[in-house]
Design a protein around this motif. Structure first.
Motif, mmCIF file in Angstrom:
data_model
loop_
_atom_site.group_PDB
_atom_site.id
_atom_site.type_symbol
_atom_site.label_atom_id
_atom_site.label_comp_id
_atom_site.label_asym_id
_atom_site.label_seq_id
_atom_site.Cartn_x
_atom_site.Cartn_y
_atom_site.Cartn_z
ATOM 1 N N GLY A 10 0.827 -1.222 0.000
ATOM 2 C CA GLY A 10 0.000 0.000 0.000
ATOM 3 C C GLY A 10 0.848 1.252 0.000
ATOM 4 N N GLY A 11 1.828 1.314 -0.900
ATOM 5 C CA GLY A 11 2.632 2.540 -1.034
ATOM 6 C C GLY A 11 1.956 3.504 -1.993
ATOM 7 N N ILE A 13 1.686 3.466 -5.221
ATOM 8 C CA ILE A 13 0.878 2.856 -6.283
ATOM 9 C C ILE A 13 -0.257 2.018 -5.698
ATOM 10 C CG2 ILE A 13 1.010 1.182 -8.186
ATOM 11 C CD1 ILE A 13 2.112 4.073 -8.734
ATOM 12 N N GLY A 14 0.052 1.222 -4.677
ATOM 13 C CA GLY A 14 -1.008 0.425 -4.037
ATOM 14 C C GLY A 14 -2.102 1.335 -3.492
ATOM 15 N N SER A 31 -3.013 -5.280 2.398
ATOM 16 C CA SER A 31 -1.999 -5.960 3.221
ATOM 17 C C SER A 31 -0.663 -5.265 3.006
ATOM 18 C CB SER A 31 -1.894 -7.430 2.804
ATOM 19 O OG SER A 31 -0.721 -7.997 3.349
ATOM 20 N N ASP A 32 -0.098 -4.756 4.076
ATOM 21 C CA ASP A 32 1.203 -4.075 4.005
ATOM 22 C C ASP A 32 1.799 -4.114 5.405
ATOM 23 O OD1 ASP A 32 3.319 -2.104 3.925
ATOM 24 O OD2 ASP A 32 2.393 -1.303 2.097
ATOM 25 N N ASP A 34 4.043 -2.343 6.669
ATOM 26 C CA ASP A 34 4.477 -1.027 7.163
ATOM 27 C C ASP A 34 3.384 -0.406 8.038
ATOM 28 O OD1 ASP A 34 5.323 1.535 7.560
ATOM 29 O OD2 ASP A 34 5.516 2.057 5.432
ATOM 30 N N SER A 85 1.459 -4.532 -5.506
ATOM 31 C CA SER A 85 2.246 -3.302 -5.714
ATOM 32 C C SER A 85 3.341 -3.223 -4.658
ATOM 33 C CB SER A 85 1.354 -2.062 -5.625
ATOM 34 O OG SER A 85 0.222 -2.183 -6.436
ATOM 35 N N VAL A 86 4.054 -4.347 -4.474
ATOM 36 C CA VAL A 86 5.163 -4.359 -3.508
ATOM 37 C C VAL A 86 6.401 -3.816 -4.218
ATOM 38 C CG1 VAL A 86 4.146 -6.258 -2.195
ATOM 39 C CG2 VAL A 86 5.802 -6.772 -3.990
ATOM 40 N N PRO A 87 7.494 -3.564 -3.492
ATOM 41 C CA PRO A 87 8.664 -2.952 -4.131
ATOM 42 C C PRO A 87 9.145 -3.746 -5.349
ATOM 43 C CG PRO A 87 8.908 -2.922 -1.747
ATOM 44 C CD PRO A 87 7.691 -3.737 -2.040
ATOM 45 N N ILE A 92 10.817 -10.475 -3.784
ATOM 46 C CA ILE A 92 9.657 -10.097 -2.942
ATOM 47 C C ILE A 92 8.367 -10.442 -3.690
ATOM 48 C CG2 ILE A 92 8.492 -8.205 -1.740
ATOM 49 C CD1 ILE A 92 11.065 -6.767 -1.427
ATOM 50 N N LYS A 93 8.341 -10.145 -4.979
ATOM 51 C CA LYS A 93 7.121 -10.412 -5.756
ATOM 52 C C LYS A 93 6.854 -11.923 -5.794
ATOM 53 C CE LYS A 93 7.293 -6.148 -8.459
ATOM 54 N NZ LYS A 93 6.212 -5.287 -8.023
ATOM 55 N N VAL A 96 5.370 -13.163 -2.601
ATOM 56 C CA VAL A 96 3.961 -12.743 -2.471
ATOM 57 C C VAL A 96 3.070 -13.668 -3.308
ATOM 58 C CG1 VAL A 96 2.330 -10.932 -3.158
ATOM 59 C CG2 VAL A 96 4.378 -10.330 -1.854
ATOM 60 N N SER A 115 6.863 -2.001 -12.928
ATOM 61 C CA SER A 115 7.212 -1.056 -13.992
ATOM 62 C C SER A 115 8.144 -1.703 -14.999
ATOM 63 C CB SER A 115 7.943 0.156 -13.413
ATOM 64 O OG SER A 115 7.189 0.755 -12.419
ATOM 65 N N HIS A 136 0.211 -2.663 -15.377
ATOM 66 C CA HIS A 136 1.084 -1.551 -15.000
ATOM 67 C C HIS A 136 0.346 -0.220 -15.129
ATOM 68 C CE1 HIS A 136 4.480 1.346 -16.203
ATOM 69 N NE2 HIS A 136 4.544 1.192 -14.903
ATOM 70 N N ASN A 139 0.930 6.875 -12.232
ATOM 71 C CA ASN A 139 0.655 7.677 -11.048
ATOM 72 C C ASN A 139 0.105 9.062 -11.438
ATOM 73 O OD1 ASN A 139 0.750 8.111 -8.277
ATOM 74 N ND2 ASN A 139 2.726 9.144 -8.408
HETATM 75 N N1 LIG Z 1 6.022 4.933 -8.213
HETATM 76 C C1 LIG Z 1 5.615 4.907 -9.462
HETATM 77 O O1 LIG Z 1 5.525 5.945 -10.126
HETATM 78 C C2 LIG Z 1 5.212 3.603 -10.099
HETATM 79 C C3 LIG Z 1 4.399 3.661 -11.249
HETATM 80 C C4 LIG Z 1 3.912 2.467 -11.791
HETATM 81 C C5 LIG Z 1 4.263 1.246 -11.222
HETATM 82 N N2 LIG Z 1 5.076 1.206 -10.119
HETATM 83 C C6 LIG Z 1 5.406 -0.119 -9.547
HETATM 84 O O2 LIG Z 1 4.553 -0.321 -8.421
HETATM 85 C C7 LIG Z 1 5.218 -1.140 -7.453
HETATM 86 C C8 LIG Z 1 5.226 -0.426 -6.095
HETATM 87 O O3 LIG Z 1 5.860 0.831 -6.236
HETATM 88 P P1 LIG Z 1 5.619 2.054 -5.225
HETATM 89 O O4 LIG Z 1 6.203 3.245 -5.901
HETATM 90 O O5 LIG Z 1 4.211 2.070 -4.788
HETATM 91 O O6 LIG Z 1 6.575 1.621 -4.012
HETATM 92 P P2 LIG Z 1 6.445 2.042 -2.467
HETATM 93 O O7 LIG Z 1 7.778 1.790 -1.896
HETATM 94 O O8 LIG Z 1 5.813 3.394 -2.333
HETATM 95 O O9 LIG Z 1 5.403 0.976 -1.880
HETATM 96 C C9 LIG Z 1 5.681 -0.391 -1.702
HETATM 97 C C10 LIG Z 1 4.900 -0.871 -0.490
HETATM 98 O O10 LIG Z 1 4.964 -2.289 -0.421
HETATM 99 C C11 LIG Z 1 5.045 -2.636 0.958
HETATM 100 N N3 LIG Z 1 5.579 -4.000 1.064
HETATM 101 C C12 LIG Z 1 6.849 -4.426 1.089
HETATM 102 N N4 LIG Z 1 6.890 -5.776 1.171
HETATM 103 C C13 LIG Z 1 5.611 -6.214 1.230
HETATM 104 C C14 LIG Z 1 4.987 -7.498 1.338
HETATM 105 N N5 LIG Z 1 5.714 -8.614 1.399
HETATM 106 N N6 LIG Z 1 3.634 -7.574 1.378
HETATM 107 C C15 LIG Z 1 2.893 -6.445 1.318
HETATM 108 N N7 LIG Z 1 3.432 -5.210 1.209
HETATM 109 C C16 LIG Z 1 4.766 -5.089 1.161
HETATM 110 C C17 LIG Z 1 5.929 -1.564 1.569
HETATM 111 O O11 LIG Z 1 5.739 -1.477 2.980
HETATM 112 C C18 LIG Z 1 5.434 -0.316 0.842
HETATM 113 O O12 LIG Z 1 4.371 0.339 1.549
HETATM 114 C C19 LIG Z 1 6.605 -1.422 -8.028
HETATM 115 O O13 LIG Z 1 6.583 -2.667 -8.677
HETATM 116 C C20 LIG Z 1 6.799 -0.301 -9.041
HETATM 117 O O14 LIG Z 1 7.654 -0.667 -10.094
HETATM 118 C C21 LIG Z 1 5.531 2.370 -9.532
#
Ligand SMILES: NC(=O)c1ccc[n+]([C@@H]2O[C@H](COP(=O)([O-])OP(=O)(O)OC[C@H]3O[C@@H](n4cnc5c(N)ncnc54)[C@H](O)[C@@H]3O)[C@@H](O)[C@H]2O)c1
Length: 491
Positions: A10-11, A13-14, A31-32, A34, A85-87, A92-93, A96, A115, A136, A139
């Protein structure tokens, strides 16, 4: 049936996905691990609530329920969609997906926000690879419609169709890529532009602010409405694309770009860019920048909507599906109780309808009431087809009263009465409500005209009959307070 989405991670993107699902009526379980996740999602949701509902001219379904699950398994149990939408780390993916599959047995699609990873990388070691696909987004996920949909080769047509349907139901656009490639399509452009921009800053040719100006004063505006190829086709003039290619093709061989070379990402370059970025935008907090961005995106998307082009055409198509089967799609014959005022508008107030006070600006009351009049005309059969055949109503007089405050995001409902109707005349009384509070009234007198002679003529028999049905049924209602009131007369 109410659907539930499991949002894993839930960062930024989530959080955006959670908002997109919730505001389209899905329940969401996040589910996150953090402990900050709830606070961060609440902030994203606040931005989304402010901007998304008013984007459309139709009311979105009632918002779903947001909850935070104690475990990934609890979030996924019984969900109709799982969005990961985990890192951006493959291990890690994979971990999950293994846990999700253990609960879903491959019956639920797992969309990955990745991405950069290809679907064949994502499904390594998966028990049900067909169910895991790249979805994909961009934002802010709650406003931008694009989703690059890249299934693994094992996905069945039914699984791909299901994914497409879910994405479309959220008002988004699934761009189905048939071949996988690192970073899909859109981010490859962005990487190319990013590479060039890094060189330009490093070589001292342009600052971060100058590069942003080069985009936002010129091609950035062009790209949002026609993309790259259609823009170049137009640039080729009468001779079109071939001429354009002949003219600019040779330039590709000139040393305009550094193409694949990437400048070394050392402290010097990072500091140069972050210092320039601070000088450019440091006066605003990220939160303020998000709001500026969302205001602009809503205004631009709504401008494209009025033109029925690009992402605006998508909004219109989605709106049609929202309206289908609701009161806002009914015709006169569907309205069983013509004695009651008719709902002619039900919507959230969009960001571009508000002024510097955050209130709905004066001219938008007329806009809202004009939409109600148009809708009422459609109800009685004065629709696009009727108008194309040469008849319509023109407004001759309008009187609006402002009785209460309306702010961005407020859901307004307009109920319309016929004070007089038949022959050439249509006298409408619109009441705008915020919940039960009457916030404005609009009184409009219209004349039916021939679009050929531009002179008043009687309405066609079917339209006339439909109008009189409402006028006659409502004739016994008490005259609304304020109807026919002169401006400035004591209340
Ligand atoms: N930021 C962007 O602009 C963007 C755009 C499109 C796609 N994405 C993709 O989206 C995904 C997430 O990116 P983001 O920018 O939201 O990252 P982020 O770091 O903001 O969020 C990731 C979240 O995942 C959580 N997390 C870590 N491990 C976990 C687990 N095992 N189970 C559940 N949650 C877990 C973290 O606590 C964090 O809150 C990546 O794959 C990224 O490539 C990002």
């Amino acid at each position: 049936m109410k659907k539930t989405a499991a949002v894993i991670g839930g960062g930024v993107i989530g959080g955006g996905w959670a908002a997109r699902f919730l505001l389209n009526g899905w329940d969401v379980r996040v589910s996150d691990p953090d402990p900050e996740a709830e606070r961060k999602i609440t902030q994203v949701l606040e931005n989304a609530r402010r901007s998304l509902p008013g984007l459309s001219d139709a009311l979105l379904p009632p918002e779903g329920q947001l909850s935070f699950a104690a475990s990934l398994e609890e979030a996924v149990e019984g969900a109709g969609w799982v969005q990961e939408s985990v890192p951006e780390r493959l291990n890690i993916k994979h971990a999950v997906y293994a846990r999700v599959e253990a609960v879903t047995g491959g019956r639920t699609i797992i969309g990955s926000s990745t991405s950069g990873f290809r679907p064949s990388q994502l499904v390594e070691g998966a028990a049900h690879p067909g169910a895991i696909m790249v979805c994909h987004p961009f934002n802010p996920v709650y406003l931008l419609p694009l989703v690059e949909l890249v299934p693994a080769p094992q996905a069945t047509p039914a699984q791909i169709d299901e994914a497409r349907e879910v994405i479309e139901s959220l008002g988004m656009y699934p761009l189905h890529l048939k071949k996988e490639i690192d970073a899909h399509v859109a981010d490859r452009f962005l990487e190319a532009v990013w590479r060039e921009a890094l060189w330009l800053v490093k070589d001292g040719i342009a600052t971060t602010a100058e590069i942003d100006d080069a985009i936002r004063y010129g091609f950035g505006i062009r790209w949002a409405q026609m993309g790259l190829f259609e823009t170049y086709r137009v640039a080729g003039g009468e001779a079109g694309m071939k001429h354009f290619m002949a003219q600019f093709g040779p330039a590709l061989k000139w040393p305009w770009t550094k193409l694949m070379d990437v400048p070394e990402f050392n402290d010097e370059l990072v500091n140069l860019i972050s210092d320039q970025s601070d000088a450019q935008s440091g006066a605003h907090s990220i939160r303020a920048l998000e709001r500026i961005r969302d205001n602009n995106l809503v205004a631009m998307l709504r401008a494209l909507k009025a033109q029925d082009q690009a992402a605006g055409a998508l909004l219109n198509a989605h709106e049609k599906t929202i309206r289908a089967g609701t009161i806002l799609n009914a015709r006169a014959a569907d309205i069983a109780e013509p004695a009651l005022p008719v709902v002619t508008l039900h919507r959230a107030v969009p960001l571009d309808w508000t002024d510097y006070n955050g209130h709905m600006t004066e001219s938008r009351y007329l806009d809202a009431f004009a939409q109600s009049t148009d809708r009422f005309m459609e109800i009685i059969g004065c629709d696009a087809e009727y108008i194309a055949a040469g008849g319509s109503y023109f407004t001759a007089e309008t009187h609006i009263r402002h009785l209460g405050e309306v702010n961005a995001g407020d859901v307004i409902c307009v109920r319309t009465r016929v004070l007089q109707g038949g022959g050439k005349k249509m006298h409408l009384w619109h009441e705008m409500y915020l919940g039960e509070e009457l916030v404005a009234t609009g009184e409009h007198f219209l004349l039916h005209v021939s679009l050929e002679t531009r002179k008043p003529v009687d309405a066609g028999p079917a339209v006339d009959a439909a109008l009189r049905r409402f006028a006659d049924a409502q004739a016994g209602l008490p005259r609304p307070e304020g109807a026919g009131r002169a401006i400035g007369a004591p209340r």
